[in-house]
Structures are given as C-alpha cells and as structure tokens.
Enzyme design. Structure first.
Site, PDB file in Angstrom:
ATOM      1  N   THR A  13       0.811  -1.226   0.000  1.00  0.00           N
ATOM      2  CA  THR A  13       0.000   0.000   0.000  1.00  0.00           C
ATOM      3  C   THR A  13       0.841   1.271   0.000  1.00  0.00           C
ATOM      4  OG1 THR A  13      -0.065  -0.194   2.391  1.00  0.00           O
ATOM      5  CG2 THR A  13      -1.977  -1.035   1.184  1.00  0.00           C
ATOM      6  N   ARG A 101      21.650  -4.523   2.826  1.00  0.00           N
ATOM      7  CA  ARG A 101      22.521  -4.186   1.691  1.00  0.00           C
ATOM      8  C   ARG A 101      24.002  -4.429   1.953  1.00  0.00           C
ATOM      9  NH1 ARG A 101      19.764   1.556   0.667  1.00  0.00           N
ATOM     10  NH2 ARG A 101      17.848   0.825  -0.349  1.00  0.00           N
ATOM     11  N   CYS A 130      17.812   4.650  -4.171  1.00  0.00           N
ATOM     12  CA  CYS A 130      17.412   5.203  -5.477  1.00  0.00           C
ATOM     13  C   CYS A 130      18.474   6.137  -6.074  1.00  0.00           C
ATOM     14  CB  CYS A 130      16.085   5.934  -5.355  1.00  0.00           C
ATOM     15  SG  CYS A 130      15.797   6.654  -3.734  1.00  0.00           S
ATOM     16  N   SER A 160       9.128  11.737  -2.294  1.00  0.00           N
ATOM     17  CA  SER A 160       8.733  10.326  -2.448  1.00  0.00           C
ATOM     18  C   SER A 160       9.700   9.362  -1.776  1.00  0.00           C
ATOM     19  CB  SER A 160       8.606   9.971  -3.927  1.00  0.00           C
ATOM     20  OG  SER A 160       9.829  10.222  -4.595  1.00  0.00           O
ATOM     21  N   ARG A 250      17.196  17.441   0.218  1.00  0.00           N
ATOM     22  CA  ARG A 250      15.778  17.214  -0.122  1.00  0.00           C
ATOM     23  C   ARG A 250      15.215  18.488  -0.736  1.00  0.00           C
ATOM     24  NH1 ARG A 250      13.646  12.290   0.275  1.00  0.00           N
ATOM     25  NH2 ARG A 250      13.985  12.120   2.512  1.00  0.00           N
ATOM     26  N   HIS A 257      14.002  12.027  -8.361  1.00  0.00           N
ATOM     27  CA  HIS A 257      15.234  12.612  -7.846  1.00  0.00           C
ATOM     28  C   HIS A 257      16.123  13.099  -8.993  1.00  0.00           C
ATOM     29  CE1 HIS A 257      13.946  10.743  -4.282  1.00  0.00           C
ATOM     30  NE2 HIS A 257      14.835   9.802  -4.124  1.00  0.00           N
TER      31      HIS A 257
HETATM   32  O1  25A Z   1      13.810   1.756   6.203  1.00  0.00           O
HETATM   33  P1  25A Z   1      14.118   2.283   4.844  1.00  0.00           P
HETATM   34  O2  25A Z   1      14.791   1.296   3.976  1.00  0.00           O
HETATM   35  O3  25A Z   1      14.908   3.539   4.902  1.00  0.00           O
HETATM   36  O4  25A Z   1      12.668   2.648   4.132  1.00  0.00           O
HETATM   37  C1  25A Z   1      11.748   3.514   4.767  1.00  0.00           C
HETATM   38  C2  25A Z   1      10.538   3.820   3.965  1.00  0.00           C
HETATM   39  O5  25A Z   1      10.943   4.468   2.783  1.00  0.00           O
HETATM   40  C3  25A Z   1      10.040   4.173   1.755  1.00  0.00           C
HETATM   41  C4  25A Z   1       8.979   3.214   2.213  1.00  0.00           C
HETATM   42  O6  25A Z   1       7.759   3.956   2.630  1.00  0.00           O
HETATM   43  C5  25A Z   1       9.657   2.665   3.463  1.00  0.00           C
HETATM   44  O7  25A Z   1       8.662   2.368   4.411  1.00  0.00           O
HETATM   45  N1  25A Z   1      10.936   3.748   0.726  1.00  0.00           N
HETATM   46  C6  25A Z   1      11.880   2.795   0.719  1.00  0.00           C
HETATM   47  N2  25A Z   1      12.554   2.763  -0.405  1.00  0.00           N
HETATM   48  C7  25A Z   1      12.054   3.740  -1.159  1.00  0.00           C
HETATM   49  C8  25A Z   1      12.339   4.224  -2.471  1.00  0.00           C
HETATM   50  N3  25A Z   1      13.280   3.677  -3.230  1.00  0.00           N
HETATM   51  C9  25A Z   1      11.025   4.372  -0.440  1.00  0.00           C
HETATM   52  N4  25A Z   1      10.330   5.370  -0.955  1.00  0.00           N
HETATM   53  C10 25A Z   1      10.640   5.781  -2.203  1.00  0.00           C
HETATM   54  N5  25A Z   1      11.600   5.243  -2.945  1.00  0.00           N
HETATM   55  P2  25A Z   1       6.261   3.848   2.020  1.00  0.00           P
HETATM   56  O8  25A Z   1       5.426   4.776   2.779  1.00  0.00           O
HETATM   57  O9  25A Z   1       6.274   3.952   0.564  1.00  0.00           O
HETATM   58  O10 25A Z   1       5.798   2.369   2.298  1.00  0.00           O
HETATM   59  C11 25A Z   1       5.539   1.884   3.532  1.00  0.00           C
HETATM   60  C12 25A Z   1       4.800   0.513   3.303  1.00  0.00           C
HETATM   61  O11 25A Z   1       5.227  -0.392   4.303  1.00  0.00           O
HETATM   62  C13 25A Z   1       4.049  -0.932   4.918  1.00  0.00           C
HETATM   63  N6  25A Z   1       4.318  -1.332   6.291  1.00  0.00           N
HETATM   64  C14 25A Z   1       4.653  -0.567   7.344  1.00  0.00           C
HETATM   65  N7  25A Z   1       4.789  -1.294   8.447  1.00  0.00           N
HETATM   66  C15 25A Z   1       4.523  -2.580   8.096  1.00  0.00           C
HETATM   67  C16 25A Z   1       4.228  -2.604   6.717  1.00  0.00           C
HETATM   68  N8  25A Z   1       3.913  -3.726   6.085  1.00  0.00           N
HETATM   69  C17 25A Z   1       3.904  -4.869   6.800  1.00  0.00           C
HETATM   70  N9  25A Z   1       4.171  -4.935   8.098  1.00  0.00           N
HETATM   71  C18 25A Z   1       4.473  -3.802   8.791  1.00  0.00           C
HETATM   72  N10 25A Z   1       4.746  -3.896  10.098  1.00  0.00           N
HETATM   73  C19 25A Z   1       3.074   0.178   4.838  1.00  0.00           C
HETATM   74  O12 25A Z   1       1.740  -0.284   4.975  1.00  0.00           O
HETATM   75  C20 25A Z   1       3.325   0.716   3.457  1.00  0.00           C
HETATM   76  O13 25A Z   1       2.675  -0.098   2.505  1.00  0.00           O
HETATM   77  P3  25A Z   1       0.758   0.414   6.057  1.00  0.00           P
HETATM   78  O14 25A Z   1      -0.434  -0.515   6.112  1.00  0.00           O
HETATM   79  O15 25A Z   1       1.466   0.658   7.338  1.00  0.00           O
HETATM   80  O16 25A Z   1       0.365   1.826   5.558  1.00  0.00           O
HETATM   81  C21 25A Z   1      -0.003   2.166   4.296  1.00  0.00           C
HETATM   82  C22 25A Z   1      -1.197   3.124   4.358  1.00  0.00           C
HETATM   83  O17 25A Z   1      -1.092   4.021   5.444  1.00  0.00           O
HETATM   84  C23 25A Z   1      -1.207   5.367   5.034  1.00  0.00           C
HETATM   85  N11 25A Z   1      -0.196   6.098   5.812  1.00  0.00           N
HETATM   86  C24 25A Z   1       1.114   6.094   5.637  1.00  0.00           C
HETATM   87  N12 25A Z   1       1.701   6.862   6.561  1.00  0.00           N
HETATM   88  C25 25A Z   1       0.715   7.390   7.337  1.00  0.00           C
HETATM   89  C26 25A Z   1      -0.505   6.896   6.877  1.00  0.00           C
HETATM   90  N13 25A Z   1      -1.661   7.203   7.437  1.00  0.00           N
HETATM   91  C27 25A Z   1      -1.647   8.050   8.489  1.00  0.00           C
HETATM   92  N14 25A Z   1      -0.513   8.558   9.011  1.00  0.00           N
HETATM   93  C28 25A Z   1       0.691   8.262   8.461  1.00  0.00           C
HETATM   94  N15 25A Z   1       1.811   8.764   8.988  1.00  0.00           N
HETATM   95  C29 25A Z   1      -0.949   5.390   3.554  1.00  0.00           C
HETATM   96  O18 25A Z   1      -1.765   6.320   2.926  1.00  0.00           O
HETATM   97  C30 25A Z   1      -1.291   3.965   3.115  1.00  0.00           C
HETATM   98  O19 25A Z   1      -2.601   3.885   2.636  1.00  0.00           O
HETATM   99  O1  L14 Z   2      17.860   3.689   1.406  1.00  0.00           O
HETATM  100  O2  L14 Z   2      14.347   9.453   2.084  1.00  0.00           O
HETATM  101  O3  L14 Z   2      16.506   3.058  -0.168  1.00  0.00           O
HETATM  102  O4  L14 Z   2      14.794   9.838  -0.012  1.00  0.00           O
HETATM  103  C1  L14 Z   2      15.848   5.749  -0.325  1.00  0.00           C
HETATM  104  C2  L14 Z   2      15.096   7.027  -0.214  1.00  0.00           C
HETATM  105  C3  L14 Z   2      16.238   5.784   2.136  1.00  0.00           C
HETATM  106  C4  L14 Z   2      15.476   7.067   2.211  1.00  0.00           C
HETATM  107  C5  L14 Z   2      16.826   3.836   0.732  1.00  0.00           C
HETATM  108  C6  L14 Z   2      14.844   9.131   0.998  1.00  0.00           C
HETATM  109  C7  L14 Z   2      15.871   4.964   0.959  1.00  0.00           C
HETATM  110  C8  L14 Z   2      15.603   7.826   0.931  1.00  0.00           C
END
Ligand code: 25A
Ligand code: L14
Length: 297
Positions: A13, A101, A130, A160, A250, A257
């Site tokens: 999602t 990684r 990314c 994003s 940012r 990006h």
């Molecule tokens: O740890 P890292 O590697 O640094 O990555 C951190 C985050 O970066 C994004 C991605 O966020 C990730 O969580 N990301 C990573 N690589 C990226 C890249 N290359 C990148 N973004 C861009 N480019 P994200 O928001 O895209 O995705 C998060 C997803 O993870 C699900 N999730 C969270 N906890 C989970 C889980 N799934 C399984 N088990 C868990 N314990 C999360 O699902 C989402 O699909 P969700 O159900 O928690 O929430 C999705 C819905 O919730 C809404 N929402 C989001 N944030 C909020 C919110 N609603 C209210 N308040 C909020 N703060 C969304 O609208 C969505 O419908």
């Molecule tokens: O490490 O916030 O893949 O723009 C890439 C996007 C970490 C966060 C990763 C961001 C993410 C980053």
C-alpha cells in the site's frame, strides 16, 4: 521454482509498493498469483493487479507459505523481521530497503551494472538506494571504458523517497502556505520520520536525508551512496580505488530525484565526445546533450 511464480509484495500500500504492483503487471515475469501484504492498518484495502481485485492482508510469517518471490519495500525494520521468515519458507526476496545491503552474503545488484553478483545469493537480494542506482547506471559504462578515480555527487531528492506520508506532508504544507495558514504544526515526517525535529519542506530545501552519522559530517543517506557505490562497482564497500563523496539535499518535489555528478576518469586521454559515446546507447541510459534544441526532459 515453478515456471510461473507466486509473488508477494510486502508494503503493497506504500508509495513504492503501489509502483511495484504496476510494474509487475507490465513485466514479462510469469505470474501465477499475487499476494499483497502490509500492516494491520491497511489490511482489507482493495487494490488492482491487472484486472484482478485483490485484498491487502496483514503480514505474518505464514503469509509467505507457498510464495516463490517477494518484492519488499515496507521499511528496514519490516524487512529484518519478515524476510528471514520468507527465506525459511523457500522464497527469494528482492529487498528495496537498506536492511541487508551491506551484509556480506547479500548481493547488492543493479541488473545493468553487476548482474553477476546475483549468483551468490542466499535468498535475499538487495537493490540499492534510489540515488545510488541512477548514478551507477550512468557511470558504469564510463568506468568500463576509461576507469574511474573519483566521484563527487550532489543530489536533489524528492519527497517520495521518504514514502507516501512525506508526499502527503509536502502537499498539505504547500496548500497551507498558499492559503496563508499558520504552518507551525504541519511538519511531522520530514526531514526524516525517526529523528527528533521536523522541518517545513514546502518552498524550502533540507540538508538532511536519513539520520546524521556519528561524525556529524555525513548523513546516513550520504554514507549509503558512498559505500553502496563501492560495493556495486568494486565488490567491496570500503574499496579505496575510487574516491566517493556525496551531499544529499531534499527538494520540494513530489516524485523523481535529480543529481549532479562530478567524476574523474583514470584514462586521461578520454575526450568529452568519447564519454558521451560511452553513455549513448548504454543499457537503461538516455543521453540528452542537445542543448542547441534545449531538450532535457
Ligand atoms: O527503512 P528504509 O529502507 O529507509 O525505508 C523507509 C521507507 O521508505 C520508503 C517506504 O515507505 C519505506 O517504508 N521507501 C523505501 N525505499 C524507497 C524508495 N526507493 C522508499 N520510498 C521511495 N523510494 P512507504 O510509505 O512507501 O511504504 C511503507 C509501506 O510499508 C508498509 N508497512 C509498514 N509497516 C509494516 C508494513 N507492512 C507490513 N508490516 C508492517 N509492520 C506500509 O503499509 C506501506 O505499505 P501500512 O499498512 O502501514 O500503511 C499504508 C497506508 O497508510 C497510510 N499512511 C502512511 N503513513 C501514514 C498513513 N496514514 C496516516 N498517518 C501516516 N503517517 C498510507 O496512505 C497507506 O494507505
Ligand atoms: O535507502 O528518504 O533506499 O529519499 C531511499 C530514499 C532511504 C530514504 C533507501 C529518501 C531509501 C531515501
């Protein structure tokens, strides 16, 4: 593995997960079934894969029973918790987070750059950050022909990268700014959700992506760009043969990006035209150097 794959998308999602669904639908990967996994917050959400209506399920270890391939982007801690469970059940996981990684037995792969690294996987394959991906895609063809000595990169990263919540925050702040509202309370996510302070992103630039490193000089995003580049190009995250430094900023953009990359080649006889030739036609690279016609999009 069967000829057709049972695929699970972890974090389905999220901003990235939704793109994964679209890309999988367009890809030539033979798909037998798709399972959409997220947290309990979005269990029950309906999403489309091709013409199928699918219901998002809450992730548990047993979600991965019978799954061949996991595409994962739910944040590092979610990957750490669930991917070993998926591997135990026989799945191969492609992980978009930073969780694994730098593990020795996890290949860090950009298919156009180092596909050979895939051979040594043990169930988990990581893809880089990314900003690292787009840089190594453009630099690898140059490195192969002329060698590389030094890379100095500055990034312009969209909201994003920090997920859907950051995109939503940028939009709300921008609207509130234009409406002349008081924005004191708006920032909760950026620059990075896990840190103590949050700052306005709309009509602003933020010099922080991810948390600061102990030395106070780098942020973790900058650290990742340096060490991921070395692991992908030289198979050693601390390789000394190419010097790399990064500054990550940012910018108030929704998606996509940008970056500027200064690089020094080893072969001093290389000309600008030869370097352009190396880039033109490289797999996945589009060279836009037609400044006379002002084309850059
Ligand atoms: O740890 P890292 O590697 O640094 O990555 C951190 C985050 O970066 C994004 C991605 O966020 C990730 O969580 N990301 C990573 N690589 C990226 C890249 N290359 C990148 N973004 C861009 N480019 P994200 O928001 O895209 O995705 C998060 C997803 O993870 C699900 N999730 C969270 N906890 C989970 C889980 N799934 C399984 N088990 C868990 N314990 C999360 O699902 C989402 O699909 P969700 O159900 O928690 O929430 C999705 C819905 O919730 C809404 N929402 C989001 N944030 C909020 C919110 N609603 C209210 N308040 C909020 N703060 C969304 O609208 C969505 O419908
Ligand atoms: O490490 O916030 O893949 O723009 C890439 C996007 C970490 C966060 C990763 C961001 C993410 C980053």
């Amino acid at each position: 593995m069967s000829k057709e794959y049972n695929v699970a998308i972890l974090g389905a999602t999220g901003a990235v997960g939704r793109r994964m669904i679209d890309q999988l639908a367009k890809s030539t990967i033979p798909v037998k079934s798709v399972k959409l996994l997220a947290s309990s917050r979005s269990a029950g959400t309906h999403l489309k894969f091709r013409n199928q209506d699918l219901v998002v399920e809450e992730t548990t270890p047993d979600s991965f029973d019978g799954v061949d391939l996991v595409l994962s982007s739910a944040g590092g801690s979610v990957s750490k918790k669930f991917l070993p469970e998926a591997v135990k059940r026989g799945a191969v996981c492609v992980d978009n987070t930073s969780a694994f990684r730098m593990d020795e037995d996890v290949p860090l792969v950009v298919p156009e750059v180092n596909p050979e690294a895939l051979k040594n996987h043990h169930g988990i394959i990581a893809n880089p950050n990314c900003s690292t991906i787009q840089m190594v895609m453009a630099l690898e063809p140059v490195r192969r022909k002329f060698g590389l000595k030094q890379i100095i990169v500055s990034t312009y990263q969209a909201a994003s990268g920090a997920g859907q919540a950051a995109i939503d925050e940028l939009k709300k702040e921008s609207q509130d700014y234009l409406d002349g509202k008081n924005m004191q309370e708006d920032a909760h996510i950026l620059p990075t959700k896990g840190d103590k302070k949050h700052y306005q992103m709309a009509f602003n630039l933020l010099p922080q992506i991810d948390v600061f490193e102990q030395d106070g000089y780098y942020t973790h995003e900058e650290w990742k760009m340096i060490h991921e580049t070395k692991k992908i190009m030289l198979d050693d995250m601390d390789a000394k043969d190419i010097k790399v430094t990064a500054t990550c900023v940012r910018v108030p953009i929704r998606i996509a990006h940008g970056e500027t990359v200064y690089f020094e080649v080893a072969d001093k006889s290389a000309t600008t035209d030869q370097i352009k030739d190396a880039l033109d036609g490289a797999d996945g690279v589009v060279l836009q150097a037609d400044s006379a016609r002002q084309i850059y999009r």
